[in-house]
Design an enzyme around this catalytic site. Structure first.
Site, PDB file in Angstrom:
ATOM      1  N   GLY A 151      -2.265 -14.055   0.719  1.00 15.78           N
ATOM      2  CA  GLY A 151      -1.600 -13.106   1.617  1.00 15.78           C
ATOM      3  C   GLY A 151      -0.643 -13.762   2.582  1.00 15.78           C
ATOM      4  N   ILE A 211     -11.695 -10.094   1.245  1.00 21.97           N
ATOM      5  CA  ILE A 211     -11.796  -9.099   2.286  1.00 21.97           C
ATOM      6  C   ILE A 211     -10.409  -8.626   2.753  1.00 21.97           C
ATOM      7  CG2 ILE A 211     -13.991  -9.957   3.164  1.00 21.97           C
ATOM      8  CD1 ILE A 211     -12.485 -11.440   5.371  1.00 21.97           C
ATOM      9  N   ASN A 212     -10.360  -7.427   3.290  1.00 21.23           N
ATOM     10  CA  ASN A 212      -9.199  -6.962   4.023  1.00 21.23           C
ATOM     11  C   ASN A 212      -9.202  -7.688   5.378  1.00 21.23           C
ATOM     12  OD1 ASN A 212      -7.009  -5.354   4.874  1.00 21.23           O
ATOM     13  ND2 ASN A 212      -7.811  -3.569   3.786  1.00 21.23           N
ATOM     14  N   THR A 213      -8.251  -7.386   6.247  1.00 20.27           N
ATOM     15  CA  THR A 213      -8.175  -8.114   7.525  1.00 20.27           C
ATOM     16  C   THR A 213      -9.335  -7.757   8.454  1.00 20.27           C
ATOM     17  OG1 THR A 213      -6.758  -6.384   8.398  1.00 20.27           O
ATOM     18  CG2 THR A 213      -5.666  -8.323   7.484  1.00 20.27           C
ATOM     19  N   GLY A 251      -4.923 -14.901   7.617  1.00 20.98           N
ATOM     20  CA  GLY A 251      -4.542 -16.315   7.677  1.00 20.98           C
ATOM     21  C   GLY A 251      -5.754 -17.224   7.626  1.00 20.98           C
ATOM     22  N   GLY A 262       0.810  -1.227   0.000  1.00 17.49           N
ATOM     23  CA  GLY A 262       0.000   0.000   0.000  1.00 17.49           C
ATOM     24  C   GLY A 262       0.840   1.272   0.000  1.00 17.49           C
ATOM     25  N   ASN A 274      -7.369   1.055  -1.269  1.00 16.27           N
ATOM     26  CA  ASN A 274      -7.607   0.621   0.106  1.00 16.27           C
ATOM     27  C   ASN A 274      -8.469   1.689   0.779  1.00 16.27           C
ATOM     28  OD1 ASN A 274      -7.511  -0.002   2.804  1.00 16.27           O
ATOM     29  ND2 ASN A 274      -5.282  -0.022   2.967  1.00 16.27           N
ATOM     30  N   CYS A 286      -9.097   2.960   5.638  1.00 16.80           N
ATOM     31  CA  CYS A 286      -8.314   3.933   6.402  1.00 16.80           C
ATOM     32  C   CYS A 286      -9.221   4.998   6.982  1.00 16.80           C
ATOM     33  CB  CYS A 286      -7.319   4.645   5.495  1.00 16.80           C
ATOM     34  SG  CYS A 286      -6.298   3.528   4.602  1.00 16.80           S
TER      35      CYS A 286
END
Lengths: 311, 283
Positions: A273, A199-201, A225, A54, A135, A138
């Protein structure tokens, strides 16, 4: 060209927002550096695309340490989006990426609407950038720190703003930390996203019971994970049904079967990832495994598999 | 650097809570430099690999005549968490994955002057291959410290190389009672032109830095950090470099720009704030 070199194997090629990929496997932003870090372990030209760490307008220091901690079947990270900034990217990272014959997707973020627009503008001028991934997980520092991606109206606003300044394919990466991801997915599609990645984390926290302190200096971090995969598959399934644009599935993919789950629920491509950290060659193994599966299932073209979920 | 699947040759407790694992590693010696590390994982492991300093590389006689000798690498580890607790249960023949050698190791430094190695507990690990290299060109002294005699490892192996060794323990159960830094002050008084190489717990590293910087002695330190990837991608293992500020961030990856740093590369005023520790690769 690739097809003619391998006339007998199944086609793994996919296309996302006009970006042609040899196969549907690419790294998730932030787990693969700028590509160079892994070049000694796997051939970057065998990947569907390279997605870079990023990027922001100015260099970002990131969070204090500890920044990572392992949890059951996953890890929490609060790196804090440390990155070289767009000038550093162009000067130090782009020359390497220029040489590889794989689409480069640049992930970026901003702290304000204006910053998002400015980075989009700058990236538009770089011919080596095949597309961008936005992204939106944020905080908007000008609006009390509300995370752009957790509010449909804010998400719409930032995507529309970026769209105005960007002359590249636009992938918008969604955060799972919302009540209903389909609402945000529809908002970003309407605002001009060419594709959605998710998805993001997932925000999480871990505590050291001896010291009674959070394990991360930032207190909370993003969980990634294998632990998050079922949640990610569910969300990708929901988003695919909610929008018309292609979806890139992300979340806990470690082996080919994991990637296939996402493709079957309708993801056009996937990102790998945390598995890159564990096995630098994970994506090569996953690509080979997908191809083997297609052969076994007598499928000539991966597009026949995408969205083939039986209900 | 290599990413390879291999097997354990042996895994033995060498002192209460400390183990020595020998791993088959063909061709590894030609790659590894003193101070480098590996990322280790077994089939029993939790998700992420764990970083371990390379202790030494050696050869076993072949199983049958005519075959080349079997090359192996050794790591020493302390059982401190879940990852290392699982490791102590591993046996000969168990399959493991090794990524390495990784990182930037020790720079042998200028040839003249005495070489002083300072090790605290398991921090002695990366110093052995360095001692092997430095012994070729001059005299090497090892100052080894620990809480008790149980934390003093492998000193006789250094002695076999011809290294002059000195031991101290906090409780006096082996060698002199007190901190290893007392011995460093004395050694630098005798050899003011010495070069110092240190690895151990952060308070020891900081004390060594104070002693060396006030006497102008060149210092290299090997640091440890929590890390996920070992190749500079995750940015989990960063330390603040000299001249770091929020406006001009100068983070260094322990895995890639380290784990060995020259003292002048680091921001010592903030080093103590870092409290990321890996599971027993050093201390």
């Amino acid at each position: 060209m690739m097809e003619s070199l391998r006339p007998k194997g199944p086609s793994l090629a996919v296309e996302i927002a006009g970006i042609k990929m040899k196969n549907p496997v690419m790294p998730a932003s932030g787990t693969f550096g700028y590509g160079e870090e892994y070049a000694g372990y796997l051939d970057l030209e065998t990947l569907g695309a390279v997605v870079t760490k990023g990027l922001s307008l100015r260099p970002k220091a990131g969070n204090p340490t500890p920044r990572i901690t392992e949890t059951t079947s996953g890890m929490l990270n609060a790196i804090g989006l440390q990155n070289v900034g767009i000038d550093g990217f162009i000067e130090y990272k782009l020359p390497f990426l220029r040489e590889i014959n794989t689409p480069v997707i640049v992930n970026f973020f901003g702290n304000t609407l204006e910053e998002y627009g400015e980075v989009a503008q700058r990236l538009s001028d770089i011919p080596e950038v095949a597309g961008v991934e936005l992204n939106i997980s944020c905080p908007n520092v000008k609006q009390g720190g509300i995370v752009f991606g957790t509010d449909a109206a804010c998400a719409h606003e930032v995507v529309a703003h970026v769209r105005k300044h960007l002359r590249k394919p636009l992938i918008v990466k969604l955060t799972p930390n919302v009540t209903d991801i389909t609402v945000v997915a529809r908002a970003v599609e309407e605002a001009g996203a060419d594709a959605i990645s998710c998805i993001n984390t997932i925000t999480g926290m871990a505590v050291d019971v001896r010291t009674r302190r959070p394990r991360l200096a930032n207190r909370t971090g993003g969980l990634s994970g294998p632990a998050i995969r079922p949640i990610a598959v569910r969300m990708v399934h929901q988003v695919v049904q909610a929008v018309k644009v292609p979806v890139i599935g992300i979340g806990g993919i470690v082996e080919a079967a994991d990637a296939l789950e996402f493709l079957i629920v309708g993801a056009t491509a996937v990102q790998v990832g945390t598995a890159n950290f564990v096995n630098p060659t994970a994506m090569s193994t996953i690509i080979a495994g997908i191809e083997k599966f297609l052969v076994e299932e007598d499928i000539d073209d991966i597009r026949e598999l995408i969205g083939s979920l039986e209900l | 650097m290599k990413d390879f699947k291999t097997v354990i040759l042996s895994n033995q407790e060498i002192s209460p809570g400390y183990y020595r694992m020998r791993i088959l590693a063909p061709g590894f010696g030609a790659l590894a430099k003193p101070g480098q590390f590996i990322m280790f994982r077994s089939q029993m492991s939790p998700l992420l690999r764990r970083p371990f300093g390379i202790f030494r590389i050696g050869f076993l006689p072949p199983d049958c005549e005519g075959q080349p000798p079997k090359e192996y690498l050794e790591i020493l580890y302390k059982v401190v968490g879940r990852g290392t607790a699982i490791m102590q249960e591993l046996h000969q023949g168990d399959r493991v994955e090794v990524l390495g050698p990784l990182g930037r190791g020790f720079d042998p430094g200028r040839p003249e002057g005495e070489k002083i190695l300072v090790g605290g507990g398991i921090g002695l690990v990366p110093l052995y291959m360095l001692a092997e290299e430095l012994m070729r060109s001059g005299s090497v002294r090892l100052l080894m410290g620990g809480r008790t005699r149980d934390d003093i490892l492998a000193v006789t192996e250094f002695e076999r190389l011809g290294v002059q060794t000195y031991v101290s323990t906090d409780d006096g159960s082996l060698g002199e009672e007190g901190f290893v830094t007392q011995a460093l002050i004395r050694a630098l008084e005798k050899s003011p032109d010495a070069t110092v190489y240190a690895c151990g717990p952060m308070p020891m590293i900081e004390a060594v830095y104070q002693i060396c910087s006030s006497r102008g002695a060149p210092l290299q330190v090997s640091l440890e950090a929590l890390m996920a990837c070992g190749v500079g991608a995750c940015l989990g293992c960063v330390v603040k470099g000299a001249g770091h500020s929020d406006e001009t961030p100068r983070y260094l990856c322990t895995c890639k720009e380290g784990p060995v740093f020259r003292a002048e590369q680091l921001d010592w005023s903030r080093l103590g704030e870092e409290n990321g520790y890996c599971e027993g690769c050093k201390s």
